[in-house]
Design a protein around this motif. Sequence first.
Motif, PDB file in Angstrom:
ATOM      1  N   VAL A 140      -7.329  55.450 -32.026  1.00 44.92           N
ATOM      2  CA  VAL A 140      -6.212  54.707 -32.606  1.00 44.92           C
ATOM      3  C   VAL A 140      -5.216  54.335 -31.509  1.00 44.92           C
ATOM      4  CG1 VAL A 140      -4.260  54.858 -34.201  1.00 44.92           C
ATOM      5  CG2 VAL A 140      -6.511  55.710 -34.895  1.00 44.92           C
ATOM      6  N   SER A 141      -4.955  55.261 -30.594  1.00 46.52           N
ATOM      7  CA  SER A 141      -4.043  54.957 -29.482  1.00 46.52           C
ATOM      8  C   SER A 141      -4.578  53.809 -28.641  1.00 46.52           C
ATOM      9  CB  SER A 141      -3.838  56.195 -28.605  1.00 46.52           C
ATOM     10  OG  SER A 141      -3.188  57.202 -29.337  1.00 46.52           O
ATOM     11  N   ASP A 142      -5.898  53.805 -28.386  1.00 53.08           N
ATOM     12  CA  ASP A 142      -6.508  52.680 -27.671  1.00 53.08           C
ATOM     13  C   ASP A 142      -6.283  51.379 -28.439  1.00 53.08           C
ATOM     14  OD1 ASP A 142      -7.605  54.406 -25.759  1.00 53.08           O
ATOM     15  OD2 ASP A 142      -9.649  54.293 -26.586  1.00 53.08           O
ATOM     16  N   GLY A 143      -6.414  51.446 -29.773  1.00 52.46           N
ATOM     17  CA  GLY A 143      -6.234  50.257 -30.599  1.00 52.46           C
ATOM     18  C   GLY A 143      -4.829  49.698 -30.498  1.00 52.46           C
ATOM     19  N   ILE A 144      -3.860  50.574 -30.515  1.00 51.69           N
ATOM     20  CA  ILE A 144      -2.460  50.150 -30.384  1.00 51.69           C
ATOM     21  C   ILE A 144      -2.234  49.518 -29.019  1.00 51.69           C
ATOM     22  CG2 ILE A 144      -0.074  51.005 -30.230  1.00 51.69           C
ATOM     23  CD1 ILE A 144      -0.908  53.022 -32.484  1.00 51.69           C
ATOM     24  N   ARG A 145      -2.755  50.163 -27.963  1.00 53.90           N
ATOM     25  CA  ARG A 145      -2.633  49.586 -26.614  1.00 53.90           C
ATOM     26  C   ARG A 145      -3.346  48.241 -26.542  1.00 53.90           C
ATOM     27  NH1 ARG A 145      -2.883  54.922 -25.102  1.00 53.90           N
ATOM     28  NH2 ARG A 145      -5.149  54.941 -24.935  1.00 53.90           N
ATOM     29  N   ALA A 146      -4.511  48.143 -27.163  1.00 52.85           N
ATOM     30  CA  ALA A 146      -5.285  46.900 -27.121  1.00 52.85           C
ATOM     31  C   ALA A 146      -4.527  45.758 -27.794  1.00 52.85           C
ATOM     32  CB  ALA A 146      -6.646  47.100 -27.786  1.00 52.85           C
ATOM     33  N   ILE A 147      -3.921  46.017 -28.941  1.00 54.24           N
ATOM     34  CA  ILE A 147      -3.143  44.977 -29.620  1.00 54.24           C
ATOM     35  C   ILE A 147      -2.036  44.481 -28.711  1.00 54.24           C
ATOM     36  CG2 ILE A 147      -1.517  44.540 -31.522  1.00 54.24           C
ATOM     37  CD1 ILE A 147      -3.331  46.449 -33.217  1.00 54.24           C
ATOM     38  N   ASN A 148      -1.351  45.411 -28.065  1.00 53.27           N
ATOM     39  CA  ASN A 148      -0.268  45.014 -27.157  1.00 53.27           C
ATOM     40  C   ASN A 148      -0.800  44.266 -25.935  1.00 53.27           C
ATOM     41  OD1 ASN A 148       2.351  45.912 -28.320  1.00 53.27           O
ATOM     42  ND2 ASN A 148       1.231  47.829 -28.432  1.00 53.27           N
ATOM     43  N   HIS A 149      -1.959  44.657 -25.444  1.00 55.00           N
ATOM     44  CA  HIS A 149      -2.581  43.981 -24.295  1.00 55.00           C
ATOM     45  C   HIS A 149      -3.014  42.558 -24.686  1.00 55.00           C
ATOM     46  CE1 HIS A 149      -4.203  44.376 -20.266  1.00 55.00           C
ATOM     47  NE2 HIS A 149      -5.311  43.771 -20.680  1.00 55.00           N
ATOM     48  N   ILE A 150      -3.597  42.421 -25.866  1.00 53.04           N
ATOM     49  CA  ILE A 150      -4.019  41.103 -26.366  1.00 53.04           C
ATOM     50  C   ILE A 150      -2.801  40.201 -26.532  1.00 53.04           C
ATOM     51  CG2 ILE A 150      -4.992  39.908 -28.378  1.00 53.04           C
ATOM     52  CD1 ILE A 150      -6.832  42.478 -28.676  1.00 53.04           C
ATOM     53  N   ALA A 151      -1.746  40.731 -27.124  1.00 57.71           N
ATOM     54  CA  ALA A 151      -0.521  39.944 -27.319  1.00 57.71           C
ATOM     55  C   ALA A 151       0.081  39.527 -25.981  1.00 57.71           C
ATOM     56  CB  ALA A 151       0.491  40.733 -28.138  1.00 57.71           C
ATOM     57  N   ALA A 152       0.060  40.425 -25.004  1.00 51.24           N
ATOM     58  CA  ALA A 152       0.592  40.085 -23.684  1.00 51.24           C
ATOM     59  C   ALA A 152      -0.231  38.982 -23.029  1.00 51.24           C
ATOM     60  CB  ALA A 152       0.629  41.329 -22.791  1.00 51.24           C
ATOM     61  N   ALA A 153      -1.557  39.055 -23.157  1.00 49.38           N
ATOM     62  CA  ALA A 153      -2.413  38.016 -22.569  1.00 49.38           C
ATOM     63  C   ALA A 153      -2.192  36.672 -23.254  1.00 49.38           C
ATOM     64  CB  ALA A 153      -3.882  38.429 -22.680  1.00 49.38           C
ATOM     65  N   ALA A 154      -1.812  36.697 -24.530  1.00 47.48           N
ATOM     66  CA  ALA A 154      -1.504  35.467 -25.260  1.00 47.48           C
ATOM     67  C   ALA A 154      -0.064  35.024 -25.017  1.00 47.48           C
ATOM     68  CB  ALA A 154      -1.746  35.667 -26.757  1.00 47.48           C
TER      69      ALA A 154
END
Length: 180
Positions: free
Chosen positions: A92-106
């Motif tokens: 779940v922590s990876d998922g939260i980081r991934a969402i933030n990483h995806i948003a940053a890349a966008a």
Amino acid sequence: MSPSAVRLVSLVPCITDTLHTLGVAHLLVGVTRYCPKTPGARVVGGIHDVDLVAMSKLEPTCVFADPEENGERGMETLRLRFPVTSISVRTVSDGIRAINHIAAAAEVPELGWELTSNSPPPAAVLESMATIATLLWKSPWRIVGKGTYADEVLDHVGLVNVITQTGYPEVTLEELKALA
């Protein structure tokens, strides 16, 4: 780079879904045939049979891929030709980081923060159900096992996965019924 210059390609359906949830699917210029329908985005093949020539013509500023989904060999090929953002979610922590990483890349990091800061606290959602088995594929039937992201999500919301094997093992309906 302004948000209008962002040109994203997603080779992972759940990342495409995340971009839709963030409200930035309009930045997608390419997706796989398994991704959620995305108006204006060209289908560039599947997860394992990406059309690199078609993808090149899209001139992506970022290609989202996952080593588990796209394979290490596929990742190497992609990295030679495109700016790749590798997303790998196991917890779940990876998922939260991934969402933030995806948003940053966008280039919309505030949307990632807004989405992830509203997630429920652990074990607060479905405490009334003690055990669960989660089917995720048919023909053959596959089930969520231990050591997977889905298993972590179940644990996060207070459910106990009755499947003891790791990964996504095959199961018959008779075996599933025996688990009660």
